[in-house]
Every structure is written in C-alpha cells, then in structure tokens.
Scaffold this motif. Structure first.
Motif, short mmCIF file in Angstrom:
data_model
loop_
_atom_site.label_atom_id
_atom_site.label_comp_id
_atom_site.label_asym_id
_atom_site.label_seq_id
_atom_site.Cartn_x
_atom_site.Cartn_y
_atom_site.Cartn_z
N ASP A 30 0.83 -1.21 0.00
CA ASP A 30 0.00 0.00 0.00
C ASP A 30 0.87 1.26 0.00
OD1 ASP A 30 -2.47 -1.25 -0.07
OD2 ASP A 30 -2.67 -1.28 2.12
N ALA A 31 1.90 1.26 0.83
CA ALA A 31 2.78 2.42 0.92
C ALA A 31 3.49 2.67 -0.40
CB ALA A 31 3.80 2.23 2.04
N LEU A 32 3.99 1.62 -1.02
CA LEU A 32 4.69 1.76 -2.30
C LEU A 32 3.74 2.24 -3.40
CD1 LEU A 32 7.16 -1.21 -2.90
CD2 LEU A 32 7.66 1.23 -2.86
N GLU A 33 2.52 1.72 -3.37
CA GLU A 33 1.55 2.10 -4.40
C GLU A 33 1.27 3.60 -4.37
OE1 GLU A 33 -2.06 -0.30 -6.17
OE2 GLU A 33 -2.53 0.45 -4.16
N GLY A 34 1.21 4.18 -3.18
CA GLY A 34 0.96 5.60 -3.05
C GLY A 34 2.16 6.46 -3.41
N GLU A 35 3.35 5.99 -3.11
CA GLU A 35 4.56 6.79 -3.31
C GLU A 35 5.27 6.52 -4.64
OE1 GLU A 35 5.82 9.29 -1.36
OE2 GLU A 35 3.90 9.07 -0.32
N ALA A 36 5.28 5.26 -5.06
CA ALA A 36 6.03 4.89 -6.26
C ALA A 36 5.33 3.73 -6.97
CB ALA A 36 7.46 4.50 -5.89
N PRO A 37 4.23 4.02 -7.69
CA PRO A 37 3.45 2.95 -8.32
C PRO A 37 4.26 2.09 -9.30
CG PRO A 37 2.42 5.11 -8.69
CD PRO A 37 3.66 5.33 -7.91
N GLY A 38 5.18 2.70 -10.03
CA GLY A 38 6.01 1.94 -10.97
C GLY A 38 6.91 0.96 -10.25
N LEU A 39 7.45 1.40 -9.13
CA LEU A 39 8.31 0.54 -8.32
C LEU A 39 7.50 -0.62 -7.74
CD1 LEU A 39 10.99 -0.17 -7.01
CD2 LEU A 39 10.42 1.44 -5.17
N LYS A 40 6.27 -0.33 -7.32
CA LYS A 40 5.40 -1.38 -6.77
C LYS A 40 5.15 -2.46 -7.82
CE LYS A 40 0.87 -2.55 -5.08
NZ LYS A 40 0.76 -3.69 -5.96
N LEU A 41 4.87 -2.06 -9.06
CA LEU A 41 4.66 -3.04 -10.13
C LEU A 41 5.91 -3.89 -10.35
CD1 LEU A 41 2.66 -0.97 -12.77
CD2 LEU A 41 1.83 -2.88 -11.38
N GLU A 42 7.07 -3.25 -10.33
CA GLU A 42 8.33 -3.98 -10.50
C GLU A 42 8.54 -4.96 -9.35
OE1 GLU A 42 12.02 -5.16 -12.10
OE2 GLU A 42 10.40 -4.03 -13.02
N VAL A 43 8.28 -4.52 -8.13
CA VAL A 43 8.44 -5.40 -6.97
C VAL A 43 7.46 -6.57 -7.06
CG1 VAL A 43 8.13 -5.56 -4.46
CG2 VAL A 43 9.38 -3.64 -5.45
N ASP A 44 6.20 -6.32 -7.43
CA ASP A 44 5.21 -7.39 -7.60
C ASP A 44 5.70 -8.41 -8.62
OD1 ASP A 44 3.46 -6.32 -5.75
OD2 ASP A 44 2.10 -5.45 -7.25
N PHE A 45 6.23 -7.93 -9.74
CA PHE A 45 6.72 -8.82 -10.78
C PHE A 45 7.89 -9.67 -10.27
CE2 PHE A 45 9.84 -9.62 -14.15
CZ PHE A 45 9.09 -10.45 -14.97
N ARG A 46 8.86 -9.02 -9.64
CA ARG A 46 10.05 -9.74 -9.14
C ARG A 46 9.67 -10.75 -8.06
NH1 ARG A 46 13.49 -9.44 -13.08
NH2 ARG A 46 13.65 -7.31 -13.80
N MET A 47 8.75 -10.39 -7.19
CA MET A 47 8.32 -11.31 -6.14
C MET A 47 7.59 -12.52 -6.74
SD MET A 47 9.59 -10.20 -3.40
CE MET A 47 8.77 -11.08 -2.08
N SER A 48 6.84 -12.30 -7.81
CA SER A 48 6.16 -13.40 -8.48
C SER A 48 7.16 -14.36 -9.12
CB SER A 48 5.19 -12.85 -9.53
OG SER A 48 4.33 -13.86 -9.97
N VAL A 49 8.21 -13.81 -9.73
CA VAL A 49 9.26 -14.65 -10.32
C VAL A 49 9.95 -15.46 -9.23
CG1 VAL A 49 11.51 -14.58 -11.48
CG2 VAL A 49 9.63 -13.17 -12.33
N LEU A 50 10.25 -14.84 -8.12
CA LEU A 50 10.88 -15.52 -7.00
C LEU A 50 9.96 -16.60 -6.42
CD1 LEU A 50 13.31 -15.75 -5.12
CD2 LEU A 50 12.34 -13.88 -3.76
N TYR A 51 8.68 -16.27 -6.32
CA TYR A 51 7.69 -17.21 -5.81
C TYR A 51 7.67 -18.47 -6.67
CZ TYR A 51 3.55 -18.60 -3.24
OH TYR A 51 2.69 -19.25 -2.41
N LYS A 52 7.61 -18.29 -7.98
CA LYS A 52 7.58 -19.44 -8.90
C LYS A 52 8.82 -20.31 -8.74
CE LYS A 52 6.92 -17.15 -12.72
NZ LYS A 52 6.65 -16.84 -14.13
N LYS A 53 9.96 -19.68 -8.64
CA LYS A 53 11.22 -20.41 -8.50
C LYS A 53 11.22 -21.25 -7.22
CE LYS A 53 16.15 -19.69 -7.90
NZ LYS A 53 16.99 -18.91 -7.04
N LYS A 54 10.87 -20.63 -6.11
CA LYS A 54 10.88 -21.32 -4.82
C LYS A 54 9.81 -22.43 -4.77
CE LYS A 54 12.93 -17.90 -1.80
NZ LYS A 54 13.87 -18.81 -1.15
#
Length: 114
Positions: free
Chosen positions: A54-78
C-alpha cells in the motif's frame, strides 16, 4: 498423476504454497484451492494486502509493479524447487498471474508428460 488428485497430495501442495507465501510476504493466503486436471495443477489463491505494498503504491506505483513482478518470479522459483524436492514432481513449467488490485493469484504447475 492420479496420486496428485488425492486429498493428502493437495493438502501438501497447499501447505508448500503457504510456506513460500509466509517466507516471502510474512503471511499466508486467506483462501487457497487446488485442482488437478491431467498434467496441470492449478492453485487459486486470495492473498492478504501488504501494508508495504500500500505504501509503495501511493509513493512509487512503478516501483510497486516492478516489486510485484520480481516477487512473483521468485515465488515461482521457490515453489517449483519445493514441489520437486519434497514431492518429486517432474515440473515442466510454473506459470503465475497475480492481480494486485484484488489480491488474487492463479498458479499453474505443468508437469512433464510421461
């Protein structure tokens, strides 16, 4: 693949799914269902909203999307590693789509054909 369709196997896979979620996000899912159809295992998961997200979405929406994407890639790997290691599944691919606005994730595990 009939063994995967048993309640015990589904329960184990859901346990592993939630373990990864807790490891990466600090908490498990609010709803989790799994289906098995031939060589595809599908997980339907409703996740909890993270205060950091929520905090990232308000302050840096582009960064939040990047973090969501990277976390999803990491999730799949693990998740792939855990299913292969603990259940011996011959995994061809793990596909995951996550909708941040609703917190729904669909994860498909495609198993190699015998």
């Amino acid at each position: 693949m009939e063994l995967l369709d048993s309640n015990e196997s589904k329960k184990k896979m859901c346990q592993y799914y939630n373990e990864i979620s807790k490891e990466l996000f600090g908490f498990g899912t609010t709803l989790l269902r799994v289906t098995v159809d031939q060589n595809i295992v599908t997980f339907f998961a409703k996740h909890r909203r993270s205060p950091r997200s929520d905090a990232l979405e308000g302050e840096a929406p582009g960064l939040k999307l990047e973090v969501d994407f990277r976390m999803s890639v990491l999730y799949k790997k693990k998740f792939r590693e855990k299913l292969a290691q603990h259940m011996g599944l011959p995994i061809e691919a793990v596909l995951r789509d996550y909708d941040a606005s609703t917190q729904w994730a669909i994860t498909n595990v495609i198993l190699e054909q015998a």
